[in-house]
Design a protein around this motif. Sequence first.
Motif, PDB file in Angstrom:
ATOM      1  N   ALA A 136       0.833  -1.205   0.000  1.00 48.49           N
ATOM      2  CA  ALA A 136       0.000   0.000   0.000  1.00 48.49           C
ATOM      3  C   ALA A 136       0.867   1.254   0.000  1.00 48.49           C
ATOM      4  N   ARG A 137       1.956   1.229   0.747  1.00 48.96           N
ATOM      5  CA  ARG A 137       2.847   2.391   0.795  1.00 48.96           C
ATOM      6  C   ARG A 137       3.487   2.638  -0.564  1.00 48.96           C
ATOM      7  N   LEU A 138       3.977   1.583  -1.194  1.00 54.45           N
ATOM      8  CA  LEU A 138       4.596   1.734  -2.507  1.00 54.45           C
ATOM      9  C   LEU A 138       3.581   2.195  -3.549  1.00 54.45           C
ATOM     10  N   GLN A 139       2.379   1.645  -3.468  1.00 56.39           N
ATOM     11  CA  GLN A 139       1.340   2.035  -4.422  1.00 56.39           C
ATOM     12  C   GLN A 139       0.996   3.512  -4.267  1.00 56.39           C
ATOM     13  N   ALA A 140       0.939   3.969  -3.029  1.00 48.78           N
ATOM     14  CA  ALA A 140       0.638   5.386  -2.782  1.00 48.78           C
ATOM     15  C   ALA A 140       1.737   6.273  -3.353  1.00 48.78           C
ATOM     16  N   ALA A 141       2.995   5.879  -3.177  1.00 51.52           N
ATOM     17  CA  ALA A 141       4.115   6.651  -3.719  1.00 51.52           C
ATOM     18  C   ALA A 141       4.072   6.662  -5.239  1.00 51.52           C
ATOM     19  N   LEU A 142       3.713   5.527  -5.819  1.00 51.11           N
ATOM     20  CA  LEU A 142       3.627   5.412  -7.271  1.00 51.11           C
ATOM     21  C   LEU A 142       2.494   6.274  -7.816  1.00 51.11           C
ATOM     22  N   THR A 143       1.360   6.256  -7.131  1.00 49.81           N
ATOM     23  CA  THR A 143       0.214   7.063  -7.555  1.00 49.81           C
ATOM     24  C   THR A 143       0.549   8.548  -7.516  1.00 49.81           C
ATOM     25  N   ARG A 144       1.249   8.960  -6.466  1.00 50.82           N
ATOM     26  CA  ARG A 144       1.651  10.366  -6.353  1.00 50.82           C
ATOM     27  C   ARG A 144       2.574  10.759  -7.507  1.00 50.82           C
ATOM     28  N   ALA A 145       3.529   9.880  -7.824  1.00 47.25           N
ATOM     29  CA  ALA A 145       4.450  10.172  -8.923  1.00 47.25           C
ATOM     30  C   ALA A 145       3.701  10.270 -10.251  1.00 47.25           C
ATOM     31  N   ASP A 146       2.731   9.402 -10.457  1.00 45.39           N
ATOM     32  CA  ASP A 146       1.923   9.452 -11.680  1.00 45.39           C
ATOM     33  C   ASP A 146       1.178  10.790 -11.774  1.00 45.39           C
ATOM     34  N   GLU A 147       0.625  11.226 -10.660  1.00 48.91           N
ATOM     35  CA  GLU A 147      -0.164  12.462 -10.638  1.00 48.91           C
ATOM     36  C   GLU A 147       0.689  13.674 -11.009  1.00 48.91           C
ATOM     37  N   VAL A 148       1.842  13.814 -10.368  1.00 51.91           N
ATOM     38  CA  VAL A 148       2.663  15.001 -10.618  1.00 51.91           C
ATOM     39  C   VAL A 148       3.311  14.939 -11.997  1.00 51.91           C
ATOM     40  N   THR A 149       3.520  13.740 -12.513  1.00 49.66           N
ATOM     41  CA  THR A 149       4.050  13.614 -13.874  1.00 49.66           C
ATOM     42  C   THR A 149       3.045  14.147 -14.880  1.00 49.66           C
ATOM     43  N   ARG A 150       1.792  13.830 -14.669  1.00 43.20           N
ATOM     44  CA  ARG A 150       0.744  14.357 -15.555  1.00 43.20           C
ATOM     45  C   ARG A 150       0.648  15.883 -15.449  1.00 43.20           C
ATOM     46  N   GLU A 151       0.903  16.410 -14.249  1.00 48.53           N
ATOM     47  CA  GLU A 151       0.819  17.861 -14.047  1.00 48.53           C
ATOM     48  C   GLU A 151       2.050  18.595 -14.579  1.00 48.53           C
TER      49      GLU A 151
END
Length: 225
Positions: A102-117
Amino acid sequence: MATARETVYTTLRERIVDGDLHPGQRLVERDLAAELQVSRVPVREALGRLEAERLVVLVPRQGVLVSPFAPQDVSDFFDVRESLEVLAARLAAARVDDAGRARLQAALTRADEVTREGDARAIALANAAFHTAVVELSGNALLIDMMRPLEARMRWLFRLTHYDPEQQCAEHHDLYAAVAAGDADGAAAQALRHIRSGRERSVERAAGWAAVDPVAATRTRRRRP
């Protein structure tokens, strides 16, 4: 409430990592104290801590520079990453549990979000946080302690090299999949592949970051060579 020494240290550290203070740039203690509206004592203490993290270079009886981060420095950094981060990935996969996934997935999701931004600072921070999460999930206290001082240099490297953020995310997804599946060999292989994918380009780009003689640079009062 943060003390003056913590505030100065954090401010200078972030300005170096974000590229506001560039490799090879002269740092004048008196000027920094005036700019940050503090005495020279917390500035001196902050510079000492930054030297321990190898973010600045103190030239005896001359002055202080933001570390040049020359090609050999970058190559040495990648040597360390290829050893310690690959070990961390292997251990993380061997010991992963639901909370770790869950921790890794959360970090990955955050990275995906800011990459799109497209926020370069946030991308570097999020990607470094993913790497830190892998290290901490290794469960090896000595390894975690060894890697902690390198986190700032990793973010700094990400900012200076301008990695393709979409490629980074794709490689992080591959690493996450191996760790989450408990595939220790696969995680180690993915970590090594990911680190090596940026090595040659980073070493090449480092040649232009700080072609400066530290001693010569500290002989001038100018903060921006």
